[in-house]
Design an enzyme around this catalytic site. Structure first.
Site, PDB file in Angstrom:
ATOM      1  N   ARG A  27       0.778  -1.173  -0.041  1.00 52.99           N
ATOM      2  CA  ARG A  27       0.094  -0.013  -0.027  1.00 52.99           C
ATOM      3  C   ARG A  27       0.895   1.070  -0.156  1.00 52.99           C
ATOM      4  NH1 ARG A  27      -5.244  -1.119   1.322  1.00 52.99           N
ATOM      5  NH2 ARG A  27      -5.525   1.090   1.857  1.00 52.99           N
ATOM      6  N   GLU A 484      -1.986  -2.806 -21.936  1.00 52.34           N
ATOM      7  CA  GLU A 484      -1.911  -3.770 -20.737  1.00 52.34           C
ATOM      8  C   GLU A 484      -0.410  -3.979 -20.800  1.00 52.34           C
ATOM      9  OE1 GLU A 484      -2.699  -3.916 -17.932  1.00 52.34           O
ATOM     10  OE2 GLU A 484      -1.980  -5.265 -16.803  1.00 52.34           O
TER      11      GLU A 484
END
Ligand code: G6P
Length: 610
Positions: A27, A484
């Site tokens: 995170r 992608e």
């Protein structure tokens, strides 16, 4: 972003906090810190700049910090550079309050000015220090205790936050609150855990409380109480989560990214099998009826790789079902006042289920009375809970910041939805549907075959150590795959890469082609491969180094410097196979450059801020 943890119980807190923070480093990882209350009541704050390992070294893995109650943080900087000073926890001026925060306090300037007027001095550039001081201000002004103090803060604050707070006067409690940033509480025996995400505490407990938006909690050693913003108690039940703690370990692989690339066959198979019943698609577990799915307009909202899934699915749905599909970046959708028909269906795609912009897009659609359907990987996440219906992907925990297996499972769900929409629209009979499903069922094995053919990609990455600019071009679904592939290469190897619709290159970008520029051409869409081949010829004649990626057995109408093939499948499902060599390419280039594959600079996996 940022990861928050907390512990209160009978054990030493610091080693547990550090262990839990390790699971949240995805995170954010530019600084880290702990605040632990000693038995004497003193709150000790230890902070370091850089990776969590530095904090572990500084505290001898937590053994040098005494106390059974504490909070911790791993940071992804938003306000203020990554430094020791700006790292969390933050204390108010006299130490009455200590806070860790995930999110952004949007009106922090205004609140800071108010606090300065009231005699507060600021020592950092963070919005979190404002939170610590504001809590201190309300605590002393109204003298009504921590829950009242936090409620006042919540009424005054704009933005998103998950907070864990220590009040000096309440040595046996931790207080938490959340709005638009995730947070859960784990229940043990005589101990409680706080975390931004479930995997952080799975080692200790599988019993979890989910805190809703706008709620607070007081967490003691023996009990936890929940409150709404009006300070009224809220009843909550503990949920037993079904997650394997070891699923988030590297299992013998050098990096999470390569482990997760290798998990794709299983993850795709599991996801497909979960929603296939023989030769039929079956979303009944998700309460998806034909009535719910029936629509004349599909709007896909997502960010990053999930957005790229949306682009693929747009092609597939329009081809099979002939329903108009729009794909929008969630960050744009939420602010651009989009036109949505009454019968529109908004489909949100998100691995984490916590991406702030995607969550906001779901809320925006709901506010306008439009149905929402989410495709999410993380159970119980905010988007999963707030969307009208949720289809879960079965990727398992994804730790590497660059997504791989979540992308592949999202594609799988997208294909199944496309088949459902086509059936509902009367455009697919049972025989055709069964044929597509048979092809889908073969994808995991084909991905496995590609994974057995990594050597040419490894070798190519080693042979081209100095590549500077890369272009990936294709048409239709091939273009969507390039998007992608280009993102993967950029994010983990820091090589400037651009995906281009092959026909668009000559409208400006072709001027960037120099002698030796690598151009990857994806050629699986047979109706347009000759066109893409001509575009490859155009760049080849300007000095580009051409590599093609295509299906085995297909004739490649261009003379390339290198060619890679994957097993053939239906053109509509090409992304599921072609993406694998592009993921592997990004991984090996990153390795070759000695970079931190799993935690690339400046990134975080779960983006819970705007
Ligand atoms: C971050 C990640 C990407 C991801 C995007 C959306 O930027 O690095 O890999 O695609 O967020 O995340 P979500 O959890 O909503 O799929």
């Amino acid at each position: 972003m940022c990861g928050i943890v907390g512990y209160i119980g009978k054990k030493q807190a610091a080693p547990i906090l550090l262990e839990a923070l390790k699971k949240l480093e995805y995170r954010g990882y530019d600084s880290a810190g702990l605040a632990v209350r000693s038995d004497g009541g003193e709150v000790n704050v230890i902070k370091t700049q850089g990776r969590l390992s530095k904090l572990c070294d500084r505290t001898q893995n937590g053994t040098a910090v005494e106390g059974t109650c504490g909070i911790g943080h791993t940071r992804w900087a938003t306000h203020g550079e990554p430094s020791e000073e700006n790292a969390h926890p933050h204390k108010c001026m006299d130490g009455t309050v200590t806070v860790v925060h995930n999110g952004i306090l949007e009106n922090y300037r205004e609140l800071r000015e108010k606090l300065v007027r009231n005699g507060y001095t600021f020592y950092t550039q963070t919005d979190t220090e404002v939170i610590a001081d504001l809590l201190d201000y309300y605590y002393k002004k109204y003298k009504a205790g921590p829950v009242d103090t936090i409620a006042r803060f919540m009424m005054r604050a704009r933005g998103s936050y998950a907070l864990a707070v220590l009040f000096k006067d309440c040595p046996d409690d931790i207080y938490v609150a959340r709005k638009d940033s995730p947070m859960i509480i784990g229940a043990g025996r005589g101990e409680y855990f706080i975390a931004s995400d479930v995997p952080a505490i799975l080692k200790y407990t599988k019993r979890v409380y989910y805190i809703e938006n706008g709620e607070m909690a007081r967490i003691g050693r023996e009990s936890v109480e929940f409150y709404n913003i009006d300070r009224e108690p809220v009843e909550k039940h503990c949920v037993r989560v079904k997650m394997d703690e070891n699923a988030a370990e590297k299992g013998g692989y050098e990096h999470f990214m390569i482990k997760e690339i290798h998990e794709q066959p299983k993850a795709v198979e599991l996801t497909l099998n979960s929603y296939l019943n023989g030769e039929y698609v079956d979303f009944s577990d998700c309460k998806l009826t034909d009535k719910f799915l029936q629509t004349d307009e599909i709007v896909i909202v997502a960010c990053g790789s999930a957005y790229h899934v949306g682009v693929v699915i747009q092609y597939v749905v329009e081809k099979l079902a002939r329903i108009p599909v729009r794909v929008e970046l969630a960050s744009e959708f939420r602010y651009r006042d989009p036109v949505l028909g009454k019968n529109a269906l908004v489909v949100a795609i998100s691995q984490s289920g916590e991406t702030a912009d995607t969550l906001a897009a779901v809320r925006e659609a709901k506010e306008r009375g439009v149905r929402t359907l989410a495709i999410v990987n993380v159970r119980g996440s905010s988007i999963a809970r707030e969307a009208d219906r949720t289809i879960y992907t079965f990727a398992g925990p994804e730790i590497a910041v660059a997504t791989t297996k979540a992308y592949s499972t999202q594609l799988a769900v997208g294909y199944l939805l496309a088949l459902e929409w086509a059936r509902i629209e009367g455009r697919l009979d049972d025989v055709q549907c069964a044929a597509y499903i048979e092809e889908l069922r073969s994808l995991p094995q084909k991905i496995e075959e590609i994974l057995q053919n990594k050597t040419p990609i490894q070798k190519f990455s080693a042979d081209h150590p100095t590549m500077k600019d890369v272009f990936m071009i294709g048409r239709g679904i091939d273009y969507a795959i390039c998007m992608e592939g280009a993102l993967k290469l950029k994010e983990v190897s820091y090589v400037h890469t651009e995906a281009y619709a092959a026909g668009e290159l000559k409208h400006g970008t072709i001027s960037l082609i120099e002698e030796g520029t690598l151009v990857v051409g994806v050629l699986t869409q047979r109706g347009v491969s000759e066109k893409t081949a001509s575009n490859l010829e155009e760049v080849r004649s300007r000095g580009a180094f051409i590599v093609t990626v295509a299906f085995e057995g297909d004739k490649i109408p261009v003379e390339a410097n290198g060619a890679y093939t994957v097993p053939a499948t239906d053109e509509l499902f090409a992304a599921s196979l072609i993406v694998v060599p592009l993921q592997l390419f990004a991984y090996y280039v990153s390795l070759q450059r000695g970079l931190d594959v799993d935690k690339p600079r400046n990134l975080a996996k779960s983006v819970t801020v705007e």
